[in-house]
Design a protein around this motif. Structure first.
Motif, PDB file in Angstrom:
ATOM      1  N   VAL A 228       0.836  -1.203   0.000  1.00  0.00           N
ATOM      2  CA  VAL A 228       0.000   0.000   0.000  1.00  0.00           C
ATOM      3  C   VAL A 228       0.872   1.253   0.000  1.00  0.00           C
ATOM      4  CG1 VAL A 228      -1.675   1.334   1.328  1.00  0.00           C
ATOM      5  CG2 VAL A 228      -1.973  -1.135   1.066  1.00  0.00           C
ATOM      6  N   GLU A 229       1.893   1.281   0.849  1.00  0.00           N
ATOM      7  CA  GLU A 229       2.740   2.473   0.946  1.00  0.00           C
ATOM      8  C   GLU A 229       3.581   2.670  -0.312  1.00  0.00           C
ATOM      9  OE1 GLU A 229       3.390   3.016   5.742  1.00  0.00           O
ATOM     10  OE2 GLU A 229       4.844   1.804   4.631  1.00  0.00           O
ATOM     11  N   SER A 230       4.088   1.573  -0.882  1.00  0.00           N
ATOM     12  CA  SER A 230       4.942   1.704  -2.069  1.00  0.00           C
ATOM     13  C   SER A 230       4.163   2.113  -3.311  1.00  0.00           C
ATOM     14  CB  SER A 230       5.685   0.387  -2.327  1.00  0.00           C
ATOM     15  OG  SER A 230       4.777  -0.641  -2.653  1.00  0.00           O
ATOM     16  N   SER A 231       2.841   1.979  -3.268  1.00  0.00           N
ATOM     17  CA  SER A 231       2.029   2.412  -4.410  1.00  0.00           C
ATOM     18  C   SER A 231       2.008   3.928  -4.549  1.00  0.00           C
ATOM     19  CB  SER A 231       0.596   1.900  -4.256  1.00  0.00           C
ATOM     20  OG  SER A 231      -0.083   2.598  -3.218  1.00  0.00           O
ATOM     21  N   ASN A 232       2.309   4.642  -3.452  1.00  0.00           N
ATOM     22  CA  ASN A 232       2.281   6.117  -3.420  1.00  0.00           C
ATOM     23  C   ASN A 232       0.907   6.675  -3.813  1.00  0.00           C
ATOM     24  OD1 ASN A 232       5.061   6.452  -2.689  1.00  0.00           O
ATOM     25  ND2 ASN A 232       5.623   5.989  -4.810  1.00  0.00           N
ATOM     26  N   LEU A 233      -0.128   5.907  -3.541  1.00  0.00           N
ATOM     27  CA  LEU A 233      -1.482   6.331  -3.872  1.00  0.00           C
ATOM     28  C   LEU A 233      -2.269   6.791  -2.650  1.00  0.00           C
ATOM     29  CD1 LEU A 233      -2.423   3.422  -6.319  1.00  0.00           C
ATOM     30  CD2 LEU A 233      -1.694   5.743  -6.925  1.00  0.00           C
ATOM     31  N   PHE A 234      -1.822   6.387  -1.458  1.00  0.00           N
ATOM     32  CA  PHE A 234      -2.607   6.615  -0.251  1.00  0.00           C
ATOM     33  C   PHE A 234      -1.803   7.386   0.791  1.00  0.00           C
ATOM     34  CE2 PHE A 234      -3.961   2.721  -2.294  1.00  0.00           C
ATOM     35  CZ  PHE A 234      -5.331   2.880  -2.370  1.00  0.00           C
ATOM     36  N   GLU A 235      -2.533   8.067   1.663  1.00  0.00           N
ATOM     37  CA  GLU A 235      -1.897   8.749   2.788  1.00  0.00           C
ATOM     38  C   GLU A 235      -2.484   8.208   4.086  1.00  0.00           C
ATOM     39  OE1 GLU A 235      -4.904  12.621   2.979  1.00  0.00           O
ATOM     40  OE2 GLU A 235      -2.840  12.865   2.275  1.00  0.00           O
ATOM     41  N   ASP A 236      -1.802   8.468   5.185  1.00  0.00           N
ATOM     42  CA  ASP A 236      -2.279   8.079   6.510  1.00  0.00           C
ATOM     43  C   ASP A 236      -2.568   6.576   6.576  1.00  0.00           C
ATOM     44  OD1 ASP A 236      -3.028   8.362   9.153  1.00  0.00           O
ATOM     45  OD2 ASP A 236      -5.105   8.835   8.676  1.00  0.00           O
ATOM     46  N   VAL A 237      -1.587   5.781   6.146  1.00  0.00           N
ATOM     47  CA  VAL A 237      -1.741   4.321   6.187  1.00  0.00           C
ATOM     48  C   VAL A 237      -1.495   3.844   7.619  1.00  0.00           C
ATOM     49  CG1 VAL A 237      -0.904   2.118   5.304  1.00  0.00           C
ATOM     50  CG2 VAL A 237      -1.004   4.122   3.790  1.00  0.00           C
ATOM     51  N   GLN A 238      -2.439   3.098   8.151  1.00  0.00           N
ATOM     52  CA  GLN A 238      -2.352   2.596   9.520  1.00  0.00           C
ATOM     53  C   GLN A 238      -2.450   1.082   9.524  1.00  0.00           C
ATOM     54  OE1 GLN A 238      -5.204   4.621  12.122  1.00  0.00           O
ATOM     55  NE2 GLN A 238      -5.455   6.176  10.549  1.00  0.00           N
ATOM     56  N   CYS A 239      -1.930   0.480  10.577  1.00  0.00           N
ATOM     57  CA  CYS A 239      -2.000  -0.967  10.735  1.00  0.00           C
ATOM     58  C   CYS A 239      -2.476  -1.297  12.144  1.00  0.00           C
ATOM     59  CB  CYS A 239      -0.627  -1.593  10.488  1.00  0.00           C
ATOM     60  SG  CYS A 239      -0.508  -3.316  10.993  1.00  0.00           S
ATOM     61  N   ILE A 240      -3.459  -2.184  12.229  1.00  0.00           N
ATOM     62  CA  ILE A 240      -3.904  -2.714  13.516  1.00  0.00           C
ATOM     63  C   ILE A 240      -3.713  -4.222  13.452  1.00  0.00           C
ATOM     64  CG2 ILE A 240      -5.828  -2.972  15.132  1.00  0.00           C
ATOM     65  CD1 ILE A 240      -7.101  -0.507  13.809  1.00  0.00           C
ATOM     66  N   GLU A 241      -3.013  -4.782  14.445  1.00  0.00           N
ATOM     67  CA  GLU A 241      -2.757  -6.215  14.458  1.00  0.00           C
ATOM     68  C   GLU A 241      -3.288  -6.812  15.753  1.00  0.00           C
ATOM     69  OE1 GLU A 241       1.093  -9.233  14.511  1.00  0.00           O
ATOM     70  OE2 GLU A 241       1.275  -7.253  13.594  1.00  0.00           O
ATOM     71  N   GLU A 242      -4.039  -7.908  15.613  1.00  0.00           N
ATOM     72  CA  GLU A 242      -4.594  -8.585  16.782  1.00  0.00           C
ATOM     73  C   GLU A 242      -4.210 -10.056  16.743  1.00  0.00           C
ATOM     74  OE1 GLU A 242      -6.168  -7.302  19.286  1.00  0.00           O
ATOM     75  OE2 GLU A 242      -6.587  -5.268  18.523  1.00  0.00           O
ATOM     76  N   LEU A 243      -3.910 -10.606  17.918  1.00  0.00           N
ATOM     77  CA  LEU A 243      -3.630 -12.025  18.053  1.00  0.00           C
ATOM     78  C   LEU A 243      -4.908 -12.712  18.516  1.00  0.00           C
ATOM     79  CD1 LEU A 243      -1.291 -14.106  17.929  1.00  0.00           C
ATOM     80  CD2 LEU A 243      -1.024 -13.780  20.391  1.00  0.00           C
ATOM     81  N   VAL A 244      -5.392 -13.665  17.715  1.00  0.00           N
ATOM     82  CA  VAL A 244      -6.689 -14.284  17.975  1.00  0.00           C
ATOM     83  C   VAL A 244      -6.512 -15.786  18.191  1.00  0.00           C
ATOM     84  CG1 VAL A 244      -9.020 -14.650  17.101  1.00  0.00           C
ATOM     85  CG2 VAL A 244      -7.766 -12.563  16.484  1.00  0.00           C
ATOM     86  N   PRO A 245      -6.845 -16.302  19.377  1.00  0.00           N
ATOM     87  CA  PRO A 245      -6.787 -17.768  19.582  1.00  0.00           C
ATOM     88  C   PRO A 245      -7.814 -18.464  18.700  1.00  0.00           C
ATOM     89  CG  PRO A 245      -6.944 -16.590  21.672  1.00  0.00           C
ATOM     90  CD  PRO A 245      -7.244 -15.605  20.587  1.00  0.00           C
ATOM     91  N   VAL A 246      -7.436 -19.586  18.140  1.00  0.00           N
ATOM     92  CA  VAL A 246      -8.341 -20.355  17.281  1.00  0.00           C
ATOM     93  C   VAL A 246      -8.387 -21.787  17.786  1.00  0.00           C
ATOM     94  CG1 VAL A 246      -8.745 -21.252  14.970  1.00  0.00           C
ATOM     95  CG2 VAL A 246      -7.899 -18.924  15.278  1.00  0.00           C
ATOM     96  N   GLY A 247      -9.593 -22.264  18.126  1.00  0.00           N
ATOM     97  CA  GLY A 247      -9.753 -23.638  18.586  1.00  0.00           C
ATOM     98  C   GLY A 247      -9.664 -23.722  20.091  1.00  0.00           C
ATOM     99  N   TRP A 248     -10.747 -24.038  20.745  1.00  0.00           N
ATOM    100  CA  TRP A 248     -10.755 -24.206  22.198  1.00  0.00           C
ATOM    101  C   TRP A 248     -10.914 -25.684  22.527  1.00  0.00           C
ATOM    102  CZ3 TRP A 248     -11.911 -19.443  20.414  1.00  0.00           C
ATOM    103  CH2 TRP A 248     -11.477 -18.352  21.182  1.00  0.00           C
TER     104      TRP A 248
END
Length: 269
Positions: A228-248
């Motif tokens: 996304v950033e290398s495309s030089n098309l967008f501004e204010d690029v943000q990232c949210i990362e969450e760790l989600v348990p899978v399988g109980w």
């Protein structure tokens, strides 16, 4: 009105429903073995059946719950309240569109997918045609004019877009987004097992072979910000990362298998 989970009882019920689900890795491995022999570079790598539709709907609820009950992240809510034109790429069952048009009484909600499912048609009927569905291949130029949408949402498309085509898709997303609009890319990181069982290893190896057969990468979420950033098309690029348990396990305790879900947000320049 937004789609936030607003009371403790709803949250508890959602968690209990999620925890009641267990992952049978032997069944998954058997299904993956059967599927791996059918995959080609020209086809979507997952089935088009009721089990897949149920998976898509469950994944939608898991992701929404992970982000506090929201179907949108980093987006101007006033814009949505006033009536935005929104596009959902790879809309699947159209559950995201259905919930957005329910929560925001103004605006137009458009979904595109290579095949329009019966689920999507049902949601379109319930919405009294506030949802518009378009059949189309997202690997081809989108059948929309330039600067059509205020908000473009895309989720769980790592299974449908080969690694070499992500830049093309991002460029098309930019083309159809209005200046000052928003994009929201939500992808799952491939499972990372701290102490994988033999069955889990089989599942990962077979799933990897499916991705490789299509020229796709199960780790594409790691690359999205750079793309996304290398495309030089967008501004204010943000990232949210969450760790989600899978399988109980049956006693409700989380096992060691987790996935990293990466959510890339960008506002159109």
């Amino acid at each position: 009105m937004t789609s936030r989970i607003s009371d403790g009882e709803t949250t508890v019920n959602a968690l209990e429903e999620i925890k009641s689900l267990t992952v049978d890795f032997h069944a998954v491995a058997d299904w993956t073995t059967e599927l791996s022999g059918k995959v080609s570079k020209e086809t979507y790598m997952l089935p088009n059946d009721d089990k897949q539709f149920a998976r898509l709907n469950l994944l939608h609820h898991l992701i929404r719950h992970t982000f506090g009950g929201f179907n949108y992240k980093g987006i101007d809510e006033d814009m949505l309240q006033l009536g935005a034109t929104a596009l959902d790429i790879g809309c699947g069952t159209a559950i995201w569109l259905a919930e957005m048009q329910r929560d925001f009484l103004e605006g137009e909600y458009v979904g595109i997918d290579i095949e329009i499912t019966e689920w999507a048609k049902a949601f379109q009927t319930i919405s009294k045609d506030r949802i518009r569905l378009v059949e189309g291949d997202v690997l081809l130029p989108f059948p929309f004019d330039d600067e059509t949408f205020d908000y473009v949402h895309q989720q769980d498309m790592v299974f449908g877009i080969p690694s070499a085509r992500w830049s093309d898709v991002i460029t098309e997303i930019f083309r159809v987004t209005k200046p000052g609009g928003y994009i929201d890319l939500v992808e799952l990181q491939f499972p990372e097992c701290l102490h994988p069982t033999e069955t889990c290893k089989v599942y990962i190896d077979l799933a990897s072979s499916i991705f490789n057969a299509r020229g796709a990468s199960p780790y594409m979420a790691r690359e999205l910000r750079k793309l996304v950033e290398s495309s030089n098309l967008f501004e204010d690029v943000q990232c949210i990362e969450e760790l989600v348990p899978v399988g109980w396990s049956k006693d409700g305790e989380s096992n060691e298998m987790c996935i990293k879900k990466k959510d890339w947000i960008g506002s159109d320049a």
